[in-house]
Scaffold this active site. Structure first.
Site, PDB file in Angstrom:
ATOM      1  N   GLY A 101       0.802  -1.221   0.000  1.00  0.00           N
ATOM      2  CA  GLY A 101       0.000   0.000   0.000  1.00  0.00           C
ATOM      3  C   GLY A 101       0.832   1.266   0.000  1.00  0.00           C
ATOM      4  O   GLY A 101       0.332   2.340   0.348  1.00  0.00           O
ATOM      5  N   HIS A 108      10.873   5.763   2.453  1.00  0.00           N
ATOM      6  CA  HIS A 108      10.703   6.461   3.724  1.00  0.00           C
ATOM      7  C   HIS A 108      10.423   5.463   4.827  1.00  0.00           C
ATOM      8  O   HIS A 108       9.838   4.401   4.595  1.00  0.00           O
ATOM      9  CB  HIS A 108       9.563   7.491   3.653  1.00  0.00           C
ATOM     10  CG  HIS A 108       8.264   6.944   3.162  1.00  0.00           C
ATOM     11  ND1 HIS A 108       8.018   6.711   1.823  1.00  0.00           N
ATOM     12  CD2 HIS A 108       7.129   6.584   3.816  1.00  0.00           C
ATOM     13  CE1 HIS A 108       6.792   6.237   1.682  1.00  0.00           C
ATOM     14  NE2 HIS A 108       6.225   6.134   2.879  1.00  0.00           N
ATOM     15  N   HIS A 110       8.525   5.207   8.514  1.00  0.00           N
ATOM     16  CA  HIS A 110       7.620   5.812   9.484  1.00  0.00           C
ATOM     17  C   HIS A 110       8.170   5.525  10.881  1.00  0.00           C
ATOM     18  O   HIS A 110       8.499   4.369  11.191  1.00  0.00           O
ATOM     19  CB  HIS A 110       6.226   5.184   9.403  1.00  0.00           C
ATOM     20  CG  HIS A 110       5.527   5.324   8.084  1.00  0.00           C
ATOM     21  ND1 HIS A 110       4.430   6.150   7.915  1.00  0.00           N
ATOM     22  CD2 HIS A 110       5.744   4.752   6.869  1.00  0.00           C
ATOM     23  CE1 HIS A 110       3.995   6.059   6.660  1.00  0.00           C
ATOM     24  NE2 HIS A 110       4.775   5.220   6.006  1.00  0.00           N
TER      25      HIS A 110
HETATM   26  P1  5GP Z   1       3.210   5.209   2.619  1.00  0.00           P
HETATM   27  O1  5GP Z   1       1.818   4.667   2.513  1.00  0.00           O
HETATM   28  O2  5GP Z   1       3.767   5.550   1.266  1.00  0.00           O
HETATM   29  O3  5GP Z   1       4.101   4.317   3.420  1.00  0.00           O
HETATM   30  O4  5GP Z   1       3.114   6.521   3.476  1.00  0.00           O
HETATM   31  C1  5GP Z   1       3.041   7.803   2.933  1.00  0.00           C
HETATM   32  C2  5GP Z   1       2.754   8.743   4.072  1.00  0.00           C
HETATM   33  O5  5GP Z   1       2.974  10.058   3.610  1.00  0.00           O
HETATM   34  C3  5GP Z   1       1.333   8.678   4.603  1.00  0.00           C
HETATM   35  O6  5GP Z   1       1.339   8.352   5.991  1.00  0.00           O
HETATM   36  C4  5GP Z   1       0.779  10.085   4.349  1.00  0.00           C
HETATM   37  O7  5GP Z   1      -0.058  10.555   5.385  1.00  0.00           O
HETATM   38  C5  5GP Z   1       2.042  10.918   4.216  1.00  0.00           C
HETATM   39  N1  5GP Z   1       1.919  12.078   3.341  1.00  0.00           N
HETATM   40  C6  5GP Z   1       1.342  12.121   2.122  1.00  0.00           C
HETATM   41  N2  5GP Z   1       1.420  13.351   1.607  1.00  0.00           N
HETATM   42  C7  5GP Z   1       2.075  14.101   2.524  1.00  0.00           C
HETATM   43  C8  5GP Z   1       2.455  15.477   2.557  1.00  0.00           C
HETATM   44  O8  5GP Z   1       2.217  16.254   1.631  1.00  0.00           O
HETATM   45  N3  5GP Z   1       3.112  15.907   3.670  1.00  0.00           N
HETATM   46  C9  5GP Z   1       3.394  15.065   4.711  1.00  0.00           C
HETATM   47  N4  5GP Z   1       4.037  15.582   5.750  1.00  0.00           N
HETATM   48  N5  5GP Z   1       3.045  13.758   4.700  1.00  0.00           N
HETATM   49  C10 5GP Z   1       2.388  13.297   3.625  1.00  0.00           C
END
Ligand code: 5GP
Length: 125
Positions: A101, A108, A110
């Site tokens: 997902g 990155h 978390h």
């Molecule tokens: P992924 O699902 O790719 O592991 O997580 C992407 C994360 O990036 C999500 O938790 C989402 O809330 C965060 N995110 C998406 N767009 C932005 C943004 O413009 N700024 C910040 N600070 N976080 C973002």
């Protein structure tokens, strides 16, 4: 797909734009090889994203192609951001590709903490 089997890096993904200063972020830490900032939609009292400054799609890409200095610098930044949570505990999480997902195609990690985080994965119904 690129020649090494990884998807090509999208230079207009949201984190690339944050790195270029085109989109604001709530910065936590910046080092020569990493940027850490608060997630825009936090899922825990602490929810920080740590990204390498280089153009890497995933951990696979980063681990295979980043320099030793970038890899060390990135993980040291993860450690610095996580250190305040050491006492209570925390979770590191990284999504890679479709089945995970992953929303943003820039590697990155978390950093989540500040409450009991529950099971690692939602069990299938
Ligand atoms: P992924 O699902 O790719 O592991 O997580 C992407 C994360 O990036 C999500 O938790 C989402 O809330 C965060 N995110 C998406 N767009 C932005 C943004 O413009 N700024 C910040 N600070 N976080 C973002």
């Amino acid at each position: 797909m690129s020649v090494n089997g990884l998807p090509p890096y999208d230079t207009n993904n949201i984190f690339a734009r944050i790195l270029r200063g085109e989109i604001p972020c709530k910065r936590v830490l910046e080092t020569p090889h990493a940027l850490a900032f608060h997630d825009i939609a936090p899922q825990a009292p602490t929810h920080i994203l740590v990204i390498p400054k280089g153009p890497y799609v995933s951990a696979t890409d980063f681990n295979a192609t980043a320099s030793a200095e970038e890899i060390a610098g990135f993980w040291r930044a993860v450690g610095q951001v996580s250190a305040p949570l050491e006492g209570s505990g925390y979770r590191l999480l990284a999504n890679m590709g479709h089945d995970s997902g992953q929303e943003v195609p820039h590697f990155h990690v978390h950093v989540l903490g500040g409450r009991a985080l529950g099971p690692m994965l939602v069990r299938p119904a």
